[in-house]
Design an enzyme around this catalytic site. Structure first.
Site, PDB file in Angstrom:
ATOM      1  N   GLN A  43      14.541 -13.050  45.451  1.00  0.00           N
ATOM      2  CA  GLN A  43      14.734 -11.949  46.400  1.00  0.00           C
ATOM      3  C   GLN A  43      14.197 -12.285  47.792  1.00  0.00           C
ATOM      4  O   GLN A  43      13.897 -11.399  48.579  1.00  0.00           O
ATOM      5  CB  GLN A  43      14.067 -10.669  45.868  1.00  0.00           C
ATOM      6  CG  GLN A  43      14.681 -10.174  44.568  1.00  0.00           C
ATOM      7  CD  GLN A  43      14.120  -8.836  44.137  1.00  0.00           C
ATOM      8  OE1 GLN A  43      14.367  -7.805  44.757  1.00  0.00           O
ATOM      9  NE2 GLN A  43      13.346  -8.842  43.068  1.00  0.00           N
TER      10      GLN A  43
ATOM     11  N   ASP B  49       1.341  -8.902  47.965  1.00  0.00           N
ATOM     12  CA  ASP B  49       2.634  -8.436  47.461  1.00  0.00           C
ATOM     13  C   ASP B  49       3.767  -9.129  48.228  1.00  0.00           C
ATOM     14  O   ASP B  49       3.570  -9.582  49.366  1.00  0.00           O
ATOM     15  CB  ASP B  49       2.711  -6.913  47.659  1.00  0.00           C
ATOM     16  CG  ASP B  49       3.842  -6.278  46.874  1.00  0.00           C
ATOM     17  OD1 ASP B  49       4.457  -6.963  46.028  1.00  0.00           O
ATOM     18  OD2 ASP B  49       4.128  -5.082  47.105  1.00  0.00           O
ATOM     19  N   GLU B  50       4.952  -9.196  47.631  1.00  0.00           N
ATOM     20  CA  GLU B  50       6.159  -9.777  48.271  1.00  0.00           C
ATOM     21  C   GLU B  50       5.853 -11.157  48.880  1.00  0.00           C
ATOM     22  O   GLU B  50       6.212 -11.444  50.022  1.00  0.00           O
ATOM     23  CB  GLU B  50       6.695  -8.829  49.361  1.00  0.00           C
ATOM     24  CG  GLU B  50       7.012  -7.418  48.892  1.00  0.00           C
ATOM     25  CD  GLU B  50       8.303  -7.318  48.085  1.00  0.00           C
ATOM     26  OE1 GLU B  50       8.854  -8.364  47.711  1.00  0.00           O
ATOM     27  OE2 GLU B  50       8.741  -6.192  47.826  1.00  0.00           O
TER      28      GLU B  50
ATOM     29  N   ARG C  26      20.290  -3.545  42.626  1.00  0.00           N
ATOM     30  CA  ARG C  26      19.921  -2.176  43.025  1.00  0.00           C
ATOM     31  C   ARG C  26      20.557  -1.151  42.078  1.00  0.00           C
ATOM     32  O   ARG C  26      20.178   0.009  42.069  1.00  0.00           O
ATOM     33  CB  ARG C  26      20.394  -1.850  44.454  1.00  0.00           C
ATOM     34  CG  ARG C  26      19.880  -2.715  45.587  1.00  0.00           C
ATOM     35  CD  ARG C  26      18.393  -2.860  45.591  1.00  0.00           C
ATOM     36  NE  ARG C  26      18.002  -4.090  44.937  1.00  0.00           N
ATOM     37  CZ  ARG C  26      16.790  -4.348  44.471  1.00  0.00           C
ATOM     38  NH1 ARG C  26      15.844  -3.438  44.575  1.00  0.00           N
ATOM     39  NH2 ARG C  26      16.511  -5.482  43.885  1.00  0.00           N
TER      40      ARG C  26
ATOM     41  N   LYS D 254       6.811  -4.328  39.255  1.00  0.00           N
ATOM     42  CA  LYS D 254       5.905  -5.169  40.050  1.00  0.00           C
ATOM     43  C   LYS D 254       4.745  -4.351  40.626  1.00  0.00           C
ATOM     44  O   LYS D 254       3.574  -4.741  40.513  1.00  0.00           O
ATOM     45  CB  LYS D 254       6.719  -5.814  41.176  1.00  0.00           C
ATOM     46  CG  LYS D 254       5.921  -6.523  42.240  1.00  0.00           C
ATOM     47  CD  LYS D 254       6.823  -7.259  43.204  1.00  0.00           C
ATOM     48  CE  LYS D 254       7.650  -6.322  44.052  1.00  0.00           C
ATOM     49  NZ  LYS D 254       6.876  -5.682  45.140  1.00  0.00           N
ATOM     50  N   THR D 255       5.057  -3.213  41.243  1.00  0.00           N
ATOM     51  CA  THR D 255       4.011  -2.395  41.870  1.00  0.00           C
ATOM     52  C   THR D 255       3.046  -1.873  40.812  1.00  0.00           C
ATOM     53  O   THR D 255       1.830  -1.820  41.032  1.00  0.00           O
ATOM     54  CB  THR D 255       4.640  -1.223  42.652  1.00  0.00           C
ATOM     55  OG1 THR D 255       5.601  -1.752  43.555  1.00  0.00           O
ATOM     56  CG2 THR D 255       3.600  -0.457  43.427  1.00  0.00           C
TER      57      THR D 255
END
Length: 762
Positions: free
Chosen positions: A274, A243-244, A625, A46-47
Site C-alpha cells: 500500500q 504507523d504507515e 476498499r 492494524k490500528t
C-alpha cells in the site's frame, strides 16, 4: 487493595487488551522489547494491533512518557489516543502542553511534523536559531520562491515557482543540502533550481522561518550536532511505534533510526503493498529493508482481513502478486461467500458513467445507502462525467479531496475568457482573466484604470480599449493592455465561424495557457488535463452554429452549477474521489473506473518499472476498499483530455483469476474476442462470459469454417510483424484482452480489436 484484588484487576485488564485479538495480533502486542516489523495487510486490524500494543506496555508498567507513537495524520493520533483511554480507562487529566512530562498519563502521539515542531520549540536555540520561529505553509513558500526568482532575475516563463518548490521538496525529503543538490545537477536548468534552493534557504533563515520539511531536517541536524539532546530524547522515548512505515521518506527514516539507536525498541507497522505516495517522497525501501538494518527484528504478518470477501481479496492478491521484491503475504477472510468481482466493458466514457450509476442505484434499491458506495478514478479529470451523470439523474454526490470540476480554477478561467468574448461588459469575468496568464497587469494598474473610467464614465472594457488615453499608465503597461484587447477582439471575430471547441483551442494557443499551467509539477500537469477535459465537453456542440454552440455550453455549465449546489444539501450521497485519496477508507460497493492502459496504469508509468509497480499497488489499494461488491469498468474508446482513444484494457485485468470474476460487455463482438482467449468451448457453451443485458436463451450461429480458419492462423503475439492495408507494416507491441497495440514503421501507434482488424501476420 489486596493482592488477590490486584491480581484480579491485572487479569481483567490483560483480558481486555488481549481477549479480542487474533493470534498474530496477540503476538504483536506481546512482543515488547527489540525491533519489530508488523506487515499489516489491508483491513487486517492494524490500528487495533498498534493501540493494544501501547496499552499492553502501559499495563505492564512502562511509564507512558517513555512511549512515542508516530502517525501520519492528527486524526489517526486522536483515534489512537481515544482507543487507549478506553482500553485502560484513563483520562489524561492534564493540559496537552504537558506532553512528555513524567506525570502525563498517556504516551506522546502525533505526526512527525507536530512532534518535531515541539522538539524545536524547546531546543532549536542549540542550533543558533530563535525558538520564536514561524512555520511557512504552502502559500508562504510559493510567495517566498517568487521573490527569490525575481531577485535572481529569472523570468516566470523560464522557471515556475511551483517547479522550483517541487524540486526543493524532493531534495529535502532526501535530506540533501543545496550544495549536495548542486553536485548532482545534470543541466543548466537544474543548476538554476539548486541556486534558487540556496537563496530560498537563506531567505527562510532571514525571516526566522521553517517550512514543513525543515521541521524534520532541523531535528535530524540537532540530533547529529548536539549529542546530549539526542541522548535526552532517547532516554525519554524508549519505546517507539511508527504507523504507515511504508510512507516514510528518508528524513523521517533518519529521525526514527536516531531515536531508536540506544534501546532498539522500535515497532514499525505498515504494508509495502500500500505504498502509493512516492510522488510525495515516500521511500518504500524503508520498510522493505527494515530487517536488513535490524538483523534481530521479529516479523509478524497480519493476514486476516476483516473487511472484504475472499473473492475480492483473491482478485486483489492476484494483481499485487505480479510486483517483484515484495514480502509475500496472503490475505484471507472468513467471509468466503459473496458476489464475484464484475469486470464490465462498455462502449464509451459516457456509457461508463451511466453503467456505474445504474449499478449504484440497483444496490441502493437493495438497501446499500449511497454513503456506502464510491467511484474511484486515477485522475481528477475523470470525475467530470460522473458528476454530470449524477446531476442529470438527480443523484447526490460529494467530491472528496478535490474541487468539483466546474469549480476548478483553470476551468473557471477558460470559461471566464469565453464569457468575455461573448460579452466584454462582464466585469467579473474580465477582472478574473485580465492577468491570467500573468501579464503584469496588477492591482495598481487596475486602480488607475478604475479612476480614469470613473472620471470618463466608461466601462472597464471600453477603458481597456482606450488605454492610450490614460496618462497614468506607462508605455509598457499600455502595450500589454493592447495585446490583451487584441486577443479578445480577434477571438470575437473567430466566433463568427468557429464552434466553441475550436474557438477555445485557438484561445489556448493565443494566451499560452498550456505552458503557463504546466509548471513541471504533477499538479500543473493535472490542471492542464482538466482544461483538455473541458474541451471534451465542448465537442458535443461541434455541429451547432458557432455562437449558439458557445451559448449552449455556458448555459449548461451555469445550470450544472445550480444543480450542484442543490445536491450538496442532501446527506446520503455517492462519493467520488481519486484512488490516491481512498486509503484507510472502506465501502460496501466500490467502482473503479477507467481500467485501461494509459489511464490505469497511468501513461507516465508505462516505461518506468518503479512507477508501474506503484500503479499496481494503487490498484490493489482501490480494490481492497470494497467490503462486498467490486466493479471494474473499462471502455472500448474514450474521449479524455480532448482526444478520442481506443485504449487496451488495463494489464491489471489480465491478472484476475477466472474463478473470482464475472465479465460483462455491451458488445457481442467483444464477447467473442474475449472468449477466443479463453477457448472455443467456452464461447459455444456460454461459459461465464456474456454480453451485458443479453437474454439468457440467445443462440448465436456463426460460420464454423471462419472460426476454424482463424484458429489455424498463427497467433498474434508480442514482437510479431504485421501489415495493415492503411498503415502499412509494423510490430506488435502488446496483446491484451483481444486487443493488439501496433507500433507501425511510420511512427504511428494504434490499437486494434483482433476479432475485426484487417491485420496480416508477416
Amino acid at each position: 487493595m489486596k493482592a488477590t484484588d490486584t491480581a484480579s484487576h491485572a487479569a481483567k485488564k490483560s483480558e481486555l487488551i488481549l481477549g479480542t485479538l487474533n493470534e498474530p495480533q496477540r503476538k504483536a502486542v506481546e512482543h515488547t522489547s527489540g525491533p519489530l516489523l508488523i506487515l499489516a495487510g489491508a483491513g487486517s486490524g492494524k490500528t487495533r494491533a498498534l493501540t493494544h500494543r501501547i496499552a499492553a506496555l502501559i499495563a505492564q508498567g512502562v511509564p507512558p512518557w517513555q512511549i512515542l507513537a508516530v502517525t501520519f495524520t492528527n486524526k489517526a493520533a486522536k483515534e489512537m489516543k481515544s482507543r487507549i483511554e478506553n482500553l485502560l480507562h484513563l483520562t489524561e487529566g492534564e493540559d496537552p502542553s504537558a506532553w512528555g512530562s513524567k506525570s502525563a498519563r498517556l504516551p506522546v502521539m502525533g505526526t512527525f511534523h507536530s512532534i518535531c515542531a515541539r522538539i524545536l520549540r524547546k531546543d532549536i536555540e542549540k542550533l543558533g536559531r530563535d525558538r520564536s520561529f514561524v512555520i511557512y505553509d504552502k502559500d508562504d513558500q510559493e510567495r517566498l520562491t517568487k521573490q527569490v526568482l525575481r531577485e535572481m532575475k529569472v523570468e516566470e516563463a523560464e522557471l515556475k515557482p511551483r517547479a522550483v518548490l517541487s524540486s526543493i521538496g524532493r531534495f529535502k525529503c532526501e535530506a540533501l543540502s543545496p550544495k549536495d543538490a548542486l553536485k548532482d545537477a545534470t543541466s543548466p536548468r537544474m543548476e538554476t533550481i539548486c541556486l534558487a534552493f540556496a537563496a530560498y534557504e537563506k531567505a527562510l533563515r532571514t525571516a526566522n522561518a521553517l517550512d514543513f520539511d525543515d521541521l524534520m531536517l532541523e531535528v535530524v541536524r540537532l540530533f547529529h550536532e548536539v549529542p546530549e539532546v539526542l541522548d535526552r530524547y532517547q532516554e525519554t522515548w524508549r519505546y517507539i511505534n511508527v504507523d504507515e512505515y511504508q510512507d516514510t521518506n528518508h528524513a523521517q527514516y533518519l529521525f526514527t533510526t536516531l531515536l531508536a539507536q540506544k534501546y532498539r525498541n522500535l515497532c514499525v507497522i505498515g504494508d509495502p503493498d500500500q505504498s502509493i505516495y512516492a510522488f510525495r517522497g515516500a521511500d518504500i525501501r524503508n520498510i522493505l529493508e527494515f530487517q536488513r538494518e535490524y538483523k534481530d527484528a521479529t516479523e509478524i504478518k497480519l493476514e486476516q482481513n476483516y473487511r472484504s470477501t475472499q473473492l475480492i481479496l483473491s482478485a486483489a492478491d492476484a494483481v499485487i502478486a505480479q510486483n517483484p521484491n515484495r514480502p509475500k503475504k496472503k490475505m484471507w477472510s472468513e467471509r468466503k461467500e459473496g458476489p464475484k468481482v464484475l469486470v464490465n466493458e462498455v462502449e464509451s466514457e459516457r456509457k461508463e458513467a451511466e453503467e456505474a450509476l445504474k449499478r449504484i442505484m440497483q444496490f441502493k434499491a437493495e438497501g446499500i445507502p449511497l454513503n456506502d458506495q464510491v467511484i474511484l478514478y486515477r485522475t481528477n479529470a475523470q470525475s467530470r462525467l460522473f458528476e454530470e451523470a449524477c446531476m442529470h439523474q438527480g443523484i447526490p454526490y460529494r467530491i472528496v479531496g478535490g474541487v468539483k470540476f466546474y469549480a476548478r480554477r483553470e476551468v473557471k478561467d477558460v470559461l471566464a475568457y469565453l464569457h468575455v468574448i461573448l460579452n466584454p461588459a462582464d466585469v467579473v469575468s474580465l477582472l478574473r482573466i485580465i492577468n491570467v496568464p500573468a501579464r503584469k497587469i496588477g492591482e495598481t494598474t487596475l486602480e488607475r484604470i478604475r479612476v480614469w473610467s470613473s472620471v470618463n464614465d466608461a466601462s472597464l472594457w471600453s477603458s481597456l480599449v482606450r488605454a492610450d488615453e490614460i496618462a497614468d499608465l506607462n508605455e509598457g503597461t499600455k502595450n500589454r493592455i493592447r495585446e490583451f484587447v487584441k486577443i479578445i477582439t480577434d477571438l470575437q471575430g473567430d466566433l463568427r465561424h468557429l464552434a466553441v471547441a475550436d474557438l477555445t483551442v485557438r484561445l489556448l494557443q493565443k494566451i499560452g495557457l498550456e505552458k503557463w499551467l504546466k509548471d513541471d509539477t504533477e499538479e500543473g500537469e493535472e490542471r492542464w488535463q482538466n482544461v483538455e477535459e473541458l474541451l471534451s465537453v465542448m465537442r458535443k456542440y461541434d455541429r451547432l452554429e458557432p455562437q449558439l454552440s458557445l451559448l449552449s455550453l455556458l448555459e449548461e455549465v451555469a445550470l450544472v452549477s445550480e444543480v450542484d449546489r442543490l445536491a450538496e444539501l442532501k446527506d446520503d450521497a455517492v462519493t467520488l474521489m481519486t484512488v490516491h485519496l481512498c486509503k484507510g477508507l472502506e465501502f460496501e460497493h466500490v467502482t473503479i473506473a477507467g481500467c485501461e492502459e494509459g489511464i490505469f496504469p497511468h501513461a507516465s508509468s508505462v516505461y518506468d518499472r518503479e512507477q508501474l509497480e506503484e500503479e499496481r499497488r494503487l490498484m490493489y489499494v482501490g480494490m481492497t476498499r470494497a467490503k462486498t461488491n467490486l466493479t471494474l469498468l473499462f471502455t472500448r474508446s474514450r474521449m479524455l483530455w480532448g482526444e478520442t482513444k481506443a485504449n487496451s484494457p488495463s494489464r491489471f485485468l489480465d491478472d484476475l483469476p477466472d474463478g473470482v470474476i464475472e465479465r460483462r460487455s455491451d458488445s457481442v463482438l467483444s464477447t467473442f474476442a474475449w472468449a477466443a482467449e479463453r477457448g472455443l468451448e467456452e464461447a459455444l457453451t456460454g461459459g461465464h462470459i456474456e454480453p451485458y443485458n443479453q437474454e439468457k436463451n440467445l443462440r448465436v450461429s456463426f460460420n464454423q469454417d471462419v472460426i476454424m480458419d482463424d484458429a489455424s492462423q498463427e497467433p498474434m503475439v508480442e514482437g510479431a510483424r504485421v501489415e495493415h492495408p492503411k498503415f502499412g507494416q509494423g510490430t506488435v507491441a502488446a496483446v491484451r484482452g483481444g486487443v493488439a497495440d501496433i507500433a507501425f514503421d511510420s511512427g504511428v501507434r494504434k490499437s486494434f480489436a483482433l476479432s475485426i482488424a484487417p491485420l496480416k501476420i508477416l
